[in-house]
Design a protein around this motif. Sequence first.
Motif, PDB file in Angstrom:
ATOM      1  N   ARG A 199      -5.624 -40.657 -13.502  1.00  0.00           N
ATOM      2  CA  ARG A 199      -4.815 -41.361 -12.497  1.00  0.00           C
ATOM      3  C   ARG A 199      -4.022 -42.502 -13.131  1.00  0.00           C
ATOM      4  O   ARG A 199      -3.759 -43.499 -12.487  1.00  0.00           O
ATOM      5  CB  ARG A 199      -5.712 -41.882 -11.389  1.00  0.00           C
ATOM      6  N   GLY A 200      -3.663 -42.329 -14.359  1.00  0.00           N
ATOM      7  CA  GLY A 200      -2.935 -43.347 -15.101  1.00  0.00           C
ATOM      8  C   GLY A 200      -3.636 -43.643 -16.413  1.00  0.00           C
ATOM      9  O   GLY A 200      -4.648 -43.008 -16.766  1.00  0.00           O
ATOM     10  N   HIS A 201      -3.107 -44.601 -17.148  1.00  0.00           N
ATOM     11  CA  HIS A 201      -3.688 -44.967 -18.437  1.00  0.00           C
ATOM     12  C   HIS A 201      -3.672 -46.490 -18.594  1.00  0.00           C
ATOM     13  O   HIS A 201      -2.860 -47.189 -17.976  1.00  0.00           O
ATOM     14  CB  HIS A 201      -2.920 -44.313 -19.588  1.00  0.00           C
ATOM     15  N   VAL A 202      -4.588 -46.954 -19.446  1.00  0.00           N
ATOM     16  CA  VAL A 202      -4.770 -48.394 -19.650  1.00  0.00           C
ATOM     17  C   VAL A 202      -4.925 -48.676 -21.145  1.00  0.00           C
ATOM     18  O   VAL A 202      -5.575 -47.893 -21.868  1.00  0.00           O
ATOM     19  CB  VAL A 202      -6.014 -48.913 -18.894  1.00  0.00           C
ATOM     20  N   ARG A 203      -4.334 -49.752 -21.587  1.00  0.00           N
ATOM     21  CA  ARG A 203      -4.576 -50.264 -22.947  1.00  0.00           C
ATOM     22  C   ARG A 203      -4.859 -51.761 -22.838  1.00  0.00           C
ATOM     23  O   ARG A 203      -4.226 -52.477 -22.042  1.00  0.00           O
ATOM     24  CB  ARG A 203      -3.363 -50.044 -23.854  1.00  0.00           C
ATOM     25  N   ILE A 204      -5.778 -52.229 -23.638  1.00  0.00           N
ATOM     26  CA  ILE A 204      -6.133 -53.647 -23.631  1.00  0.00           C
ATOM     27  C   ILE A 204      -6.131 -54.161 -25.065  1.00  0.00           C
ATOM     28  O   ILE A 204      -6.246 -53.385 -26.027  1.00  0.00           O
ATOM     29  CB  ILE A 204      -7.514 -53.893 -22.986  1.00  0.00           C
ATOM     30  N   GLY A 393       2.930 -75.482 -29.033  1.00  0.00           N
ATOM     31  CA  GLY A 393       1.591 -75.459 -28.468  1.00  0.00           C
ATOM     32  C   GLY A 393       1.227 -74.161 -27.785  1.00  0.00           C
ATOM     33  O   GLY A 393       0.069 -73.976 -27.402  1.00  0.00           O
ATOM     34  N   SER A 394       2.191 -73.250 -27.611  1.00  0.00           N
ATOM     35  CA  SER A 394       1.908 -71.989 -26.917  1.00  0.00           C
ATOM     36  C   SER A 394       1.630 -70.829 -27.866  1.00  0.00           C
ATOM     37  O   SER A 394       1.303 -69.726 -27.406  1.00  0.00           O
ATOM     38  CB  SER A 394       3.096 -71.617 -26.011  1.00  0.00           C
ATOM     39  N   LEU A 395       1.780 -71.049 -29.163  1.00  0.00           N
ATOM     40  CA  LEU A 395       1.558 -69.963 -30.116  1.00  0.00           C
ATOM     41  C   LEU A 395       0.075 -69.616 -30.190  1.00  0.00           C
ATOM     42  O   LEU A 395      -0.789 -70.491 -30.112  1.00  0.00           O
ATOM     43  CB  LEU A 395       2.077 -70.352 -31.495  1.00  0.00           C
ATOM     44  N   GLY A 396      -0.220 -68.339 -30.362  1.00  0.00           N
ATOM     45  CA  GLY A 396      -1.598 -67.879 -30.443  1.00  0.00           C
ATOM     46  C   GLY A 396      -1.692 -66.426 -30.049  1.00  0.00           C
ATOM     47  O   GLY A 396      -0.687 -65.723 -29.878  1.00  0.00           O
ATOM     48  N   TYR A 397      -2.919 -65.947 -29.914  1.00  0.00           N
ATOM     49  CA  TYR A 397      -3.182 -64.578 -29.475  1.00  0.00           C
ATOM     50  C   TYR A 397      -3.742 -64.621 -28.052  1.00  0.00           C
ATOM     51  O   TYR A 397      -4.760 -65.263 -27.793  1.00  0.00           O
ATOM     52  CB  TYR A 397      -4.165 -63.890 -30.426  1.00  0.00           C
ATOM     53  N   TYR A 398      -3.058 -63.919 -27.137  1.00  0.00           N
ATOM     54  CA  TYR A 398      -3.382 -63.941 -25.712  1.00  0.00           C
ATOM     55  C   TYR A 398      -4.011 -62.616 -25.286  1.00  0.00           C
ATOM     56  O   TYR A 398      -3.563 -61.543 -25.734  1.00  0.00           O
ATOM     57  CB  TYR A 398      -2.124 -64.169 -24.874  1.00  0.00           C
ATOM     58  N   PRO A 399      -5.030 -62.648 -24.424  1.00  0.00           N
ATOM     59  CA  PRO A 399      -5.524 -61.396 -23.827  1.00  0.00           C
ATOM     60  C   PRO A 399      -4.384 -60.684 -23.103  1.00  0.00           C
ATOM     61  O   PRO A 399      -3.570 -61.316 -22.430  1.00  0.00           O
ATOM     62  CB  PRO A 399      -6.608 -61.862 -22.859  1.00  0.00           C
ATOM     63  N   ALA A 400      -4.327 -59.367 -23.254  1.00  0.00           N
ATOM     64  CA  ALA A 400      -3.229 -58.605 -22.657  1.00  0.00           C
ATOM     65  C   ALA A 400      -3.739 -57.249 -22.190  1.00  0.00           C
ATOM     66  O   ALA A 400      -4.629 -56.652 -22.811  1.00  0.00           O
ATOM     67  CB  ALA A 400      -2.086 -58.419 -23.659  1.00  0.00           C
ATOM     68  N   ILE A 401      -3.173 -56.787 -21.081  1.00  0.00           N
ATOM     69  CA  ILE A 401      -3.461 -55.463 -20.528  1.00  0.00           C
ATOM     70  C   ILE A 401      -2.130 -54.775 -20.241  1.00  0.00           C
ATOM     71  O   ILE A 401      -1.227 -55.398 -19.670  1.00  0.00           O
ATOM     72  CB  ILE A 401      -4.292 -55.545 -19.240  1.00  0.00           C
ATOM     73  N   SER A 402      -1.995 -53.528 -20.647  1.00  0.00           N
ATOM     74  CA  SER A 402      -0.828 -52.728 -20.283  1.00  0.00           C
ATOM     75  C   SER A 402      -1.298 -51.519 -19.489  1.00  0.00           C
ATOM     76  O   SER A 402      -2.325 -50.909 -19.811  1.00  0.00           O
ATOM     77  CB  SER A 402      -0.043 -52.292 -21.518  1.00  0.00           C
ATOM     78  N   VAL A 403      -0.565 -51.184 -18.441  1.00  0.00           N
ATOM     79  CA  VAL A 403      -0.930 -50.097 -17.528  1.00  0.00           C
ATOM     80  C   VAL A 403       0.225 -49.107 -17.447  1.00  0.00           C
ATOM     81  O   VAL A 403       1.397 -49.461 -17.673  1.00  0.00           O
ATOM     82  CB  VAL A 403      -1.272 -50.646 -16.130  1.00  0.00           C
ATOM     83  N   PHE A 404      -0.128 -47.860 -17.087  1.00  0.00           N
ATOM     84  CA  PHE A 404       0.848 -46.764 -17.094  1.00  0.00           C
ATOM     85  C   PHE A 404       0.641 -45.879 -15.878  1.00  0.00           C
ATOM     86  O   PHE A 404      -0.432 -45.298 -15.694  1.00  0.00           O
ATOM     87  CB  PHE A 404       0.679 -45.951 -18.389  1.00  0.00           C
ATOM     88  N   ARG A 405       1.652 -45.792 -15.010  1.00  0.00           N
ATOM     89  CA  ARG A 405       1.733 -44.851 -13.897  1.00  0.00           C
ATOM     90  C   ARG A 405       0.426 -44.726 -13.097  1.00  0.00           C
ATOM     91  O   ARG A 405      -0.222 -43.687 -13.107  1.00  0.00           O
ATOM     92  CB  ARG A 405       2.177 -43.477 -14.398  1.00  0.00           C
ATOM     93  N   GLY A 406       0.058 -45.799 -12.452  1.00  0.00           N
ATOM     94  CA  GLY A 406      -1.133 -45.798 -11.622  1.00  0.00           C
ATOM     95  C   GLY A 406      -2.380 -46.327 -12.293  1.00  0.00           C
ATOM     96  O   GLY A 406      -3.406 -46.542 -11.623  1.00  0.00           O
ATOM     97  N   GLY A 407      -2.332 -46.533 -13.583  1.00  0.00           N
ATOM     98  CA  GLY A 407      -3.475 -47.129 -14.269  1.00  0.00           C
ATOM     99  C   GLY A 407      -3.705 -48.550 -13.792  1.00  0.00           C
ATOM    100  O   GLY A 407      -2.758 -49.279 -13.493  1.00  0.00           O
ATOM    101  N   ALA A 408      -4.959 -48.958 -13.709  1.00  0.00           N
ATOM    102  CA  ALA A 408      -5.297 -50.298 -13.220  1.00  0.00           C
ATOM    103  C   ALA A 408      -6.517 -50.805 -13.968  1.00  0.00           C
ATOM    104  O   ALA A 408      -7.408 -50.027 -14.344  1.00  0.00           O
ATOM    105  CB  ALA A 408      -5.565 -50.283 -11.714  1.00  0.00           C
ATOM    106  N   ALA A 409      -6.544 -52.111 -14.182  1.00  0.00           N
ATOM    107  CA  ALA A 409      -7.664 -52.749 -14.864  1.00  0.00           C
ATOM    108  C   ALA A 409      -7.821 -54.165 -14.356  1.00  0.00           C
ATOM    109  O   ALA A 409      -6.850 -54.801 -13.930  1.00  0.00           O
ATOM    110  CB  ALA A 409      -7.459 -52.741 -16.379  1.00  0.00           C
ATOM    111  N   GLU A 410      -9.038 -54.662 -14.412  1.00  0.00           N
ATOM    112  CA  GLU A 410      -9.350 -56.024 -13.986  1.00  0.00           C
ATOM    113  C   GLU A 410      -9.956 -56.787 -15.146  1.00  0.00           C
ATOM    114  O   GLU A 410     -10.845 -56.286 -15.845  1.00  0.00           O
ATOM    115  CB  GLU A 410     -10.327 -56.006 -12.813  1.00  0.00           C
ATOM    116  N   ALA A 411      -9.485 -58.003 -15.356  1.00  0.00           N
ATOM    117  CA  ALA A 411      -9.953 -58.836 -16.465  1.00  0.00           C
ATOM    118  C   ALA A 411     -11.018 -59.811 -15.984  1.00  0.00           C
ATOM    119  O   ALA A 411     -10.985 -60.285 -14.844  1.00  0.00           O
ATOM    120  CB  ALA A 411      -8.792 -59.601 -17.083  1.00  0.00           C
TER     121      ALA A 411
END
Length: 526
Positions: A199-204, A393-411
């Motif tokens: 039902r979609g795809h997720v990458r984190i 002050g904003s440089l760094g590595y941020y948590p990120a989620i990408s979703v595709f065509r109905g994919g869903a994720a909760e952090a």
Amino acid sequence: MAEAQQPLPVTVPSALPTARLEDEHLPAVSSPLNPDAAASRTRREKKATFKARGDDADSKGNTKKRKRSTEPTHISPMRYKLPLPKAADYEPPKAPTFSPLPGREDWMESSEQYTKAISDPSFPALQYHRQTETASGPSFEPEDTSPHVFFSSPNCTAVTTQKGFRMARATTGAREGRYYWEAKILSGIRADPVDGDPRGHVRIGFARREAQLDGPVGFDAYSYGIRDVSGQKVHMSRPKDFANADFVEGDVIGLEICLPSLSLHRKVVEGTYNKAVDVSDDLDPMAAHEYLDIIRDRVPIRFKNTLYFEQYEYSYQKPLEDLMNPAPTGTAAIDPPHPNHPESSLRTLPFSSIKVYKNGELLATPYTDLLAFLPPSSKPPNQAGAREGFDDGSLGYYPAISVFRGGAAEANFGPHFWFPPAEFAVAEDTDMVDSSDIKVNPVTKKQIVGQHSYLRPMSERFNEQIAEDVVYDLVDEVDFWSQCIGDTEADMNGFSDQGTTALMDPEASDALGSGREIKQLVQDEV
């Protein structure tokens, strides 16, 4: 005998004044024939003409009093001439309004970064500062997310989309130390293939400021991702085997990032890192007392009665583009990234890594030696008004989620995780680590912040980031105030009554599009 001829008297022409002859034709050095000439010669005092005096004299020739220069003797953020704030500017920003087209607004430029702002009478020189009081914890930022991404309301911790891959980036990023967060797959590959197609795809994963929002995590060199299909790791759009199993609906994927201390990070980007000497990122007593100078060039803008700070976003660098798409003659194909790479953007961080957990169990470490992000490894776009070499002050590595065509994720950014790692199990029921257990550098007596520090939830970094913003605002306020103070008491009173009057260079101000007032954006209501 004829009389001796008398010499004719010598007369000085009236056109040649005697005083001028005496002044200009007497020898400068005495001679035996005229030993007292140089001693008796006096030079007249020359006065500057009205033309030479210029602005320093008025029409009567009186010299004007020069004012003390207000040029800063140190590097400061750019300054803008702003009108007095409106009454509504002192009110907290409204909660985000979710519409059929959520995420980043259409009027927002992709090359700019936007954060909520508010006016504060306690900052008469700065006038505006970042608004963070309405946030209750780390979440995904609608202003820092690709369009067509839908959020859970009101906390913005779950994301989905009906389009192709779109990325959501968190409000809190890691700059040094060890941090953990996790994401639960709500819609994606089904746990039982019999139930039907995905039902979609997720990458984190983790993404830097330069990462492409209209794409998946791991699309470019600025992000590191894990995909749900076969549990592969993806970096620079190159999937590689990692978990050898799908991440399905209901799985909780945890990510732990480890970054060296900023003192070691600076050595890498400045080209002074030595592998034989810098054997650890927590054992440099001199660098531990150094702090980065944060320079934030930003201007407040108003859109639909909401204030934002607008500033240049960090942009793509050609060496990293060549690394992603190497050419036969390119340097990336010859010299891969390492800490002492001649190109600053291709230098990597020693002791850095990303670990992946699945339902609380450690799988492996797919990434090590992450790319450095401090300037000059990160640069703003090549545009008028953008200044290189500064960290906002904003440089760094941020948590990120990408979703595709109905994919869903909760952090879940913590502190109460669904599947906490074993290192969190000891302090699972406590709010913080006991002060006697905090790891301290034996030389500097300061808390260790690098690879040997404690693993912390990303929610703790959120509180630190707010404190850092407050400190940066105070520093900028003092800096701007010192540039506004005149020589007289009237100047000081005038500044207090009229707000900010000291400006940056008008040409540089106009180059950024700020003009002489808050930029007012107008958009037709739909």
